[in-house]
Design an enzyme around this catalytic site. Structure first.
Site, mmCIF file in Angstrom:
data_model
loop_
_atom_site.group_PDB
_atom_site.id
_atom_site.type_symbol
_atom_site.label_atom_id
_atom_site.label_comp_id
_atom_site.label_asym_id
_atom_site.label_seq_id
_atom_site.Cartn_x
_atom_site.Cartn_y
_atom_site.Cartn_z
ATOM 1 N N PHE A 11 2.059 16.695 0.308
ATOM 2 C CA PHE A 11 1.479 15.342 0.261
ATOM 3 C C PHE A 11 0.043 15.398 0.804
ATOM 4 O O PHE A 11 -0.324 14.691 1.731
ATOM 5 C CB PHE A 11 2.297 14.331 1.095
ATOM 6 C CG PHE A 11 3.769 14.310 0.807
ATOM 7 C CD1 PHE A 11 4.267 13.587 -0.269
ATOM 8 C CD2 PHE A 11 4.664 15.020 1.607
ATOM 9 C CE1 PHE A 11 5.643 13.561 -0.530
ATOM 10 C CE2 PHE A 11 6.029 14.998 1.352
ATOM 11 C CZ PHE A 11 6.523 14.260 0.285
ATOM 12 N N ASP B 35 0.369 17.866 -4.124
ATOM 13 C CA ASP B 35 0.431 16.405 -4.227
ATOM 14 C C ASP B 35 0.857 16.059 -5.650
ATOM 15 O O ASP B 35 0.556 16.794 -6.589
ATOM 16 C CB ASP B 35 -0.937 15.781 -3.923
ATOM 17 C CG ASP B 35 -0.836 14.311 -3.533
ATOM 18 O OD1 ASP B 35 -1.004 14.004 -2.334
ATOM 19 O OD2 ASP B 35 -0.590 13.470 -4.420
ATOM 20 N N CYS C 91 4.809 7.179 8.082
ATOM 21 C CA CYS C 91 3.816 6.119 8.301
ATOM 22 C C CYS C 91 4.370 4.755 7.919
ATOM 23 O O CYS C 91 3.625 3.799 7.757
ATOM 24 C CB CYS C 91 2.524 6.420 7.549
ATOM 25 S SG CYS C 91 2.754 6.546 5.777
HETATM 26 N N1 SAH Z 1 -1.717 13.944 4.332
HETATM 27 C C1 SAH Z 1 -2.716 13.108 3.716
HETATM 28 C C2 SAH Z 1 -2.224 11.700 3.413
HETATM 29 C C3 SAH Z 1 -0.965 11.653 2.583
HETATM 30 S S1 SAH Z 1 -0.761 10.155 1.701
HETATM 31 C C4 SAH Z 1 -3.975 13.104 4.584
HETATM 32 O O1 SAH Z 1 -4.002 13.716 5.675
HETATM 33 O O2 SAH Z 1 -4.950 12.496 4.184
HETATM 34 C C5 SAH Z 1 0.602 10.479 0.714
HETATM 35 C C6 SAH Z 1 0.327 11.320 -0.525
HETATM 36 O O3 SAH Z 1 1.587 11.625 -1.106
HETATM 37 C C7 SAH Z 1 -0.476 10.665 -1.633
HETATM 38 O O4 SAH Z 1 -1.609 11.438 -1.913
HETATM 39 C C8 SAH Z 1 0.468 10.621 -2.850
HETATM 40 O O5 SAH Z 1 -0.190 10.911 -4.081
HETATM 41 C C9 SAH Z 1 1.449 11.707 -2.523
HETATM 42 N N2 SAH Z 1 2.805 11.580 -3.101
HETATM 43 C C10 SAH Z 1 3.540 10.455 -3.249
HETATM 44 N N3 SAH Z 1 4.765 10.750 -3.705
HETATM 45 C C11 SAH Z 1 4.831 12.096 -3.866
HETATM 46 C C12 SAH Z 1 5.838 13.011 -4.291
HETATM 47 N N4 SAH Z 1 7.054 12.603 -4.660
HETATM 48 N N5 SAH Z 1 5.531 14.335 -4.314
HETATM 49 C C13 SAH Z 1 4.316 14.766 -3.940
HETATM 50 N N6 SAH Z 1 3.334 13.946 -3.533
HETATM 51 C C14 SAH Z 1 3.566 12.630 -3.493
#
Ligand code: SAH
Length: 396
Positions: free
Chosen positions: A231, A253, A340
């Protein structure tokens, strides 16, 4: 002088939480509203026995009033100015204003800054304004003018990005745009690491400011490790890991845009560094087969539960996700795991991670308990404001 406001009368006994300075009035607590009221209006809240309790923004929905003050005072430009001044002062005392190493931080954190319904993030001269209530949406022009007055040359532009955060029932069709100036995307610095930030196209206000200190901690754990940043969004954890001398870093992601952003960010911090690879993939698919591939795994999923009724499913998702990491990480591995979701409490999150550990059968120990940084202050009377929870775990 008092303002001529519509009065919201609470049911008997429902004044207790307001007397303990909790800033929300739930719709079920309301006995009557004395006149017609529009969403976003200021209202005066009194108890069943007509005792003054507070003044706040009215909204249709489960949280009907967000209290701005528990004092019987006038809400005018001076009121807003003093609230914003306090918010700025706090960031100044944290060393975040005019800081040459870090120029991205949260300037206003809703209830934590006495301004429920408002988030403002600061990106190297641009403030991104995000209203979560109609009242705060109506305030946008006045508040951005005051911000300019208080920050002067430090503030070049204010961009309103409320289209996704306003309650859709409010029947406002907000269009994002500049309230002041016009700055365009930029590169910000966080502990001297560079990030592209695009508030027009990016998620939320453009960047996840709240992981700053946790990203820094990842750096401390990275030396010689093979890292999975699941993610990854803008890739922050990845290049902190690289800075900490990770051996290899994989960023994953589900969004192709996020992966492009991650690649671009890694490139400006570590040009042509072959240690990094990025993949567009679903987390649950990617983690099906990662046995003994990594010794540091970061799990920072989106808010699995946005509402209370999605809580059970969210906890199941946290459990499964963490179980996958524990089952497959190399011995002596480190897991950074986060939630979060505001509706998932610290205890519930820990139970879900605990269940994930039990499924894996591994010995798991808590090394650090993480939360949001100081520019996301928690109003002590509003524990819901502590929304970011994290654990650093050692898996034997
Ligand atoms: N760790 C990041 C923030 C994560 S936000 C930082 O430090 O900035 C959550 C992210 O999860 C988003 O970019 C979204 O596109 C991704 N996401 C949502 N569902 C997902 C899934 N099932 N598998 C992989 N990524 C996913």
């Amino acid at each position: 002088m008092t303002q001529n406001l519509v009065t919201v009368v609470l049911n008997k006994g429902k004044e207790q939480s307001l007397k303990r300075f909790h800033p929300w009035v739930f719709s079920g607590a309301i006995k009557k509203i004395t006149a017609e009221v529009n969403e976003g209006d200021l209202v005066r809240v009194v108890s069943n026995s007509n005792e003054f309790l507070g003044i706040g923004h009215y909204q249709i929905g489960s949280i009907a009033v967000r209290i701005l003050t528990f004092k019987d005072e006038v809400i005018n430009r001076d009121f807003w100015k003093s609230r914003l001044q306090e918010a700025i002062q706090l960031r100044a005392s944290l060393g975040l204003l005019n800081n040459t190493h870090t120029n991205v931080f949260r300037l206003v954190h809703g209830e934590g800054d006495g301004m429920p319904g408002l988030i403002v993030d600061f990106y190297n001269g641009t403030a991104v304004y995000q209203a979560h209530s109609v009242g705060m949406y109506h305030q946008r022009n006045e508040l951005s003018e005051i911000l300019k007055e208080l920050l002067g040359e430090q503030l070049k532009a204010v961009y309103d990005k409320s289209d996704k955060t306003l309650p859709y029932k409010a029947d406002i069709e907000p269009v994002n745009g500049y309230l002041l100036g016009n700055s365009g995307a930029t590169i910000v610095k966080e502990y001297d690491n560079a990030f592209h930030v695009d508030w027009v196209e990016g998620q939320k206000t453009g960047f996840f400011v709240d992981q700053r200190e946790n990203r820094r901690l990842v750096k401390e754990f990275s030396k010689g490790r093979d890292v999975l940043n699941m993610f990854c969004y803008s890739g922050g954890f990845s290049f902190y890991a690289m800075q900490g001398d990770a051996r290899m870093v994989h960023s994953v992601d589900a969004s192709a845009k996020a992966i492009d952003l991650t690649r671009a960010n890694v490139e400006i911090n570590f040009p042509e560094d072959s240690r990094h690879q990025a993949y567009v993939a679903d987390a649950f698919d990617f983690m099906r087969d990662i046995k003994d591939k990594y010794d540091l795994i970061i799990l920072d999923p989106p808010a699995f539960a946005k509402h209370r009724n999605a809580l059970h499913q969210a906890l199941q998702a946290y459990k499964r996700l963490n179980a996958k990491a524990f089952e497959q990480i190399r011995p002596g591995g480190i897991v950074f795991t986060f939630s979060c979701s505001q509706v998932v409490s610290k205890e519930k999150f820990r139970e879900a991670v605990f269940s994930g550990a039990a499924i894996s059968g591994r010995k798991v120990r808590i090394l650090h308990q993480l939360t949001q940084p100081a520019d996301h202050p928690v109003n002590i009377y509003h524990p819901e404001g502590e929304y970011l929870k994290g654990l650093v775990l050692y898996v034997d």
